[in-house]
Motif scaffolding. Structure first.
Motif, PDB file in Angstrom:
ATOM      1  N   LEU A  88     -45.644  35.868  30.788  1.00  0.00           N
ATOM      2  CA  LEU A  88     -44.264  35.977  30.300  1.00  0.00           C
ATOM      3  C   LEU A  88     -44.244  35.824  28.783  1.00  0.00           C
ATOM      4  CD1 LEU A  88     -41.191  36.100  30.643  1.00  0.00           C
ATOM      5  CD2 LEU A  88     -41.222  33.630  31.056  1.00  0.00           C
ATOM      6  N   LEU A  89     -45.067  34.922  28.264  1.00  0.00           N
ATOM      7  CA  LEU A  89     -45.152  34.741  26.813  1.00  0.00           C
ATOM      8  C   LEU A  89     -45.695  36.004  26.140  1.00  0.00           C
ATOM      9  CD1 LEU A  89     -46.593  31.095  26.607  1.00  0.00           C
ATOM     10  CD2 LEU A  89     -44.207  31.837  26.614  1.00  0.00           C
ATOM     11  N   VAL A  90     -46.682  36.639  26.798  1.00  0.00           N
ATOM     12  CA  VAL A  90     -47.235  37.892  26.269  1.00  0.00           C
ATOM     13  C   VAL A  90     -46.158  38.979  26.241  1.00  0.00           C
ATOM     14  CG1 VAL A  90     -48.937  39.728  26.639  1.00  0.00           C
ATOM     15  CG2 VAL A  90     -49.570  37.331  27.053  1.00  0.00           C
ATOM     16  N   ALA A  91     -45.394  39.073  27.338  1.00  0.00           N
ATOM     17  CA  ALA A  91     -44.321  40.074  27.407  1.00  0.00           C
ATOM     18  C   ALA A  91     -43.262  39.820  26.338  1.00  0.00           C
ATOM     19  CB  ALA A  91     -43.689  40.063  28.797  1.00  0.00           C
ATOM     20  N   ILE A  97     -42.309  42.714  19.054  1.00  0.00           N
ATOM     21  CA  ILE A  97     -42.894  43.782  18.232  1.00  0.00           C
ATOM     22  C   ILE A  97     -42.091  45.077  18.400  1.00  0.00           C
ATOM     23  CG2 ILE A  97     -44.927  45.246  17.910  1.00  0.00           C
ATOM     24  CD1 ILE A  97     -46.655  42.843  18.669  1.00  0.00           C
ATOM     25  N   MET A  98     -41.732  45.380  19.635  1.00  0.00           N
ATOM     26  CA  MET A  98     -40.953  46.598  19.901  1.00  0.00           C
ATOM     27  C   MET A  98     -39.594  46.548  19.213  1.00  0.00           C
ATOM     28  SD  MET A  98     -41.748  47.200  23.956  1.00  0.00           S
ATOM     29  CE  MET A  98     -43.436  47.361  24.565  1.00  0.00           C
ATOM     30  N   LEU A  99     -38.949  45.393  19.249  1.00  0.00           N
ATOM     31  CA  LEU A  99     -37.635  45.253  18.606  1.00  0.00           C
ATOM     32  C   LEU A  99     -37.735  45.452  17.092  1.00  0.00           C
ATOM     33  CD1 LEU A  99     -36.193  42.258  20.652  1.00  0.00           C
ATOM     34  CD2 LEU A  99     -35.120  44.508  20.410  1.00  0.00           C
ATOM     35  N   ARG A 242     -44.626  47.671  30.221  1.00  0.00           N
ATOM     36  CA  ARG A 242     -43.358  48.124  30.826  1.00  0.00           C
ATOM     37  C   ARG A 242     -42.329  46.994  30.900  1.00  0.00           C
ATOM     38  NH1 ARG A 242     -43.805  50.915  36.297  1.00  0.00           N
ATOM     39  NH2 ARG A 242     -41.609  51.367  35.937  1.00  0.00           N
ATOM     40  N   PRO A 243     -42.695  45.813  31.422  1.00  0.00           N
ATOM     41  CA  PRO A 243     -41.717  44.719  31.415  1.00  0.00           C
ATOM     42  C   PRO A 243     -41.250  44.361  30.004  1.00  0.00           C
ATOM     43  CG  PRO A 243     -43.536  44.184  32.880  1.00  0.00           C
ATOM     44  CD  PRO A 243     -43.927  45.420  32.151  1.00  0.00           C
ATOM     45  N   ALA A 244     -42.182  44.423  29.034  1.00  0.00           N
ATOM     46  CA  ALA A 244     -41.818  44.106  27.649  1.00  0.00           C
ATOM     47  C   ALA A 244     -40.827  45.121  27.105  1.00  0.00           C
ATOM     48  CB  ALA A 244     -43.069  44.071  26.775  1.00  0.00           C
ATOM     49  N   PHE A 245     -41.009  46.394  27.483  1.00  0.00           N
ATOM     50  CA  PHE A 245     -40.088  47.425  27.004  1.00  0.00           C
ATOM     51  C   PHE A 245     -38.679  47.199  27.559  1.00  0.00           C
ATOM     52  CE2 PHE A 245     -38.037  51.621  27.423  1.00  0.00           C
ATOM     53  CZ  PHE A 245     -38.027  51.990  26.080  1.00  0.00           C
ATOM     54  N   VAL A 246     -38.601  46.813  28.834  1.00  0.00           N
ATOM     55  CA  VAL A 246     -37.295  46.533  29.437  1.00  0.00           C
ATOM     56  C   VAL A 246     -36.650  45.323  28.754  1.00  0.00           C
ATOM     57  CG1 VAL A 246     -36.094  45.869  31.554  1.00  0.00           C
ATOM     58  CG2 VAL A 246     -37.938  47.541  31.657  1.00  0.00           C
ATOM     59  N   ILE A 247     -37.451  44.294  28.468  1.00  0.00           N
ATOM     60  CA  ILE A 247     -36.926  43.121  27.755  1.00  0.00           C
ATOM     61  C   ILE A 247     -36.398  43.542  26.388  1.00  0.00           C
ATOM     62  CG2 ILE A 247     -37.560  40.926  26.666  1.00  0.00           C
ATOM     63  CD1 ILE A 247     -39.571  40.509  28.944  1.00  0.00           C
ATOM     64  N   ALA A 248     -37.178  44.372  25.687  1.00  0.00           N
ATOM     65  CA  ALA A 248     -36.764  44.825  24.351  1.00  0.00           C
ATOM     66  C   ALA A 248     -35.478  45.639  24.415  1.00  0.00           C
ATOM     67  CB  ALA A 248     -37.887  45.646  23.711  1.00  0.00           C
ATOM     68  N   MET A 249     -35.410  46.573  25.357  1.00  0.00           N
ATOM     69  CA  MET A 249     -34.198  47.397  25.485  1.00  0.00           C
ATOM     70  C   MET A 249     -32.995  46.543  25.842  1.00  0.00           C
ATOM     71  SD  MET A 249     -34.670  50.573  24.769  1.00  0.00           S
ATOM     72  CE  MET A 249     -33.224  51.279  25.518  1.00  0.00           C
TER      73      MET A 249
END
Length: 581
Positions: A88-91, A97-99, A242-249
């Motif tokens: 979760l910390l990695v995500a 970074i994506m934001l 993918r989970p990180a992208f959803v978090i960012a969006m």
């Protein structure tokens, strides 16, 4: 900094008060959101402190309050149950970074254009998941958490016989206080009052009869969070993309929506790309303190403004207030019953459900209603990642369908009475065989490009000498549209025809220039107005064909026909009469 220009001691006093109030509200919410996300409550507190301060320092809104929010609960819980807290910390780090990239690439304005049915659908779905997820704590059930909504409902159903009546009493007290506090004591934050009253009732009257934070998660440490580096591996990064992208969006949408709400309340304007960068920095740094992903919190931001905030300093103070409470009062927080947290999160879910907007879109019984329902159902019964992806794809497909439906290509001729061109003037027996005029109405993009070419080719039973394309109503052209236009141009030019373009807008013109089609058509064949193109067209037609033509498509036709007839008679007299042939 411009945000602190003209800042005075009076402004500081207002920021101090608003920061304190929001800090007091944020503490119980931070713990509640962390617990609901499947992690220890102190991680929610650390997020509130670190992310709250960084978002205020680097964000693009003067009044934004950042921290853990209810919108993240389903996705974070799913990550914890599937991949573990470390991932979760990695995500969270990757989403940061994506934001930052979103902000650097100036995508802030684009994110705000995500279709409303999609955002309403997944927000309402998240609200259902949060509400249902608090039923076990409300009833005092000892159940296992699952990622799937159905599995969680089955778990609750099979343990209903184990209801703890004492937990129900504590949760009911908290719920009553939550509902009555805004009316009875409007100046006291209702979540805090609910938490204090129900916790005191439990501590003095029902001690050891209900589950508490301490009994389930252990004591909350009253120390500063330790800095540690999350365990990064290429495998973990690949899994978490993918989970990180959803978090960012989701974080981008929530934070920008919160900033827009703040703009509406204050009359000021936030900087969307800077806000994304600030959110990104916060989410990059927070995992090093064990914190979970954070974003702008609409309710806390609104409270901040209503409490008199004047600058980002109120958000920084809010983080410092939470830190002070952690250092001094954290041992007491361990005695808070989980049943006291349940009604707070249930009210949060109810408030974020957007039920009025949901019902409004459903009543429309349109394609948007379908997108809404599908996104809503997938959020609940599959997961938020799939729901957002499918919702966006459906929205794009529906957009293309709508653009295709409104796109029109029709053959026109001048209407002398109304002084404009009209498709109704094109009739059998009244259509110029040498000049064809077409109006293109709508964006010329991949969804309609082939239809555009076919519409013209199917309505021309011959190759006219001049084809005039009226493009004043084409606001946009993409590469596919240009390719189909190029095919049309090539076909007509190969048959000896000439293409004129009138009224072309700037974007399509630039597209044609970049692709070389502008030069292929010829700069001299572009006109501001259709009338100019038509006058030039008469210079390129074979006027001898006008003799005997009864179409009279243009006002010039009768004159041309008369002139050509006279010339033909004179030619006959000269060659045959005068010459005695």
């Amino acid at each position: 900094m411009k945000r602190f220009q003209g800042y005075t001691m009076a402004h500081f006093q207002k920021d101090l008060i608003s920061g304190f109030i929001v800090g007091v509200i944020a503490l119980p919410l931070g713990m509640a959101f962390a617990i609901a996300s499947g992690v220890n409550p102190e991680y929610g507190i650390y997020t509130t402190i670190v992310a709250g301060i960084l978002i205020s320092l680097f964000g693009g809104s003067k009044y934004q309050i950042g921290g853990p929010t209810g919108a993240f609960i389903p996705i974070l819980l799913g990550i914890v149950l599937t991949y573990g807290y470390e991932n979760l910390l990695v995500a969270g780090f990757l989403s940061g970074i994506m934001l930052v990239l979103f902000g650097v690439l100036r995508l802030g304005s684009l994110i705000k254009f995500i279709p409303r049915p999609v955002t309403i659908g997944f927000t309402a779905g998240i609200a259902v998941i949060i509400f249902a997820g608090q039923i076990p704590n409300f009833l005092g059930l000892n159940v296992r958490k699952h990622e799937a909504f159905i599995d969680n409902m089955k778990e609750i159903w099979t343990h209903l016989h184990d209801v703890n009546i004492y937990s129900v009493i504590i949760a009911s007290i908290g719920l009553v206080v939550l509902l009555l506090a805004p009316k009875v004591a409007p100046k006291i934050p209702s979540p805090l009052l609910s938490l204090v009253v129900s916790s005191l009732f439990s501590f003095f009257l029902l001690e050891n009869k209900v589950a508490t934070i301490g009994s389930v998660y252990g004591e909350i440490p009253n120390t500063l969070p330790h800095v540690s580096v999350p365990h990064f591996t290429l495998e973990h990064i690949y899994e978490m993309i993918r989970p990180a992208f959803v978090i960012a969006m989701l974080g981008a949408i929530e934070s920008l929506l919160s900033a827009v709400v703040a703009d509406g309340m204050t009359g000021e304007k936030h900087h969307s790309n800077r806000e994304l960068i600030g959110q990104g920095i916060a989410n990059i740094v927070t995992p090093f303190f064990g914190g979970i992903p954070a974003t702008g919190a609409i309710a806390r931001t609104a409270t901040n403004i209503k409490s008199g905030a004047t600058s980002p300093l109120s958000g920084i103070i809010h983080g410092l207030v939470v830190l002070a409470i952690l250092l001094v009062f954290s041992p007491y927080a361990s005695h808070i019953p989980l049943a006291s947290m349940a009604p707070i999160l249930m009210i949060v879910a109810w408030n974020m459900s957007e039920r009025k907007e949901f019902i409004h879109v459903l009543k429309m019984k349109s394609a948007d209603s379908i997108v809404l329902v599908i996104t809503f159902v997938l959020t609940i019964f599959v997961n938020l990642t799939i729901a957002v992806e499918v919702g966006l794809i459906l929205a794009v497909l529906l957009f293309v369908k709508r653009m295709t439906d409104v796109f029109q290509v029709f053959k026109v001729l001048p209407d002398e009475q109304k002084k404009k061109v009209s498709p109704r003037m094109v009739e059998q027996g009244r259509d110029c065989p040498q000049i064809s005029i077409y109006t293109i109405d709508g964006p010329l993009f991949f969804g309609v490009a082939q239809m555009f070419e076919q519409s013209i080719m199917s309505t021309i039973n011959h190759t006219p000498r001049v084809l005039i394309l009226r493009m004043s109503k084409v606001p946009y052209m993409d590469q596919t549209g240009e390719a189909n236009l190029a095919s049309l141009v090539e076909h007509f030019q190969s048959k000896g025809g000439i293409i004129f373009v009138s009224g072309i807008q700037q974007q399509p013109k630039e597209m044609l220039k970049r692709c070389g089609l502008y030069d292929k058509i010829g700069e001299e064949n572009f006109f501001e107005h259709t009338g100019e193109a038509l006058k030039t067209a008469f210079l390129h037609i074979n006027q001898t064909q006008c003799v005997g033509c009864k179409h009279f498509a243009f006002s010039e036709c009768r004159q041309l026909c008369h002139i050509q007839a006279e010339q033909a008679v004179n030619h006959f007299k000269t060659e045959y009469v005068g010459g005695n042939k």
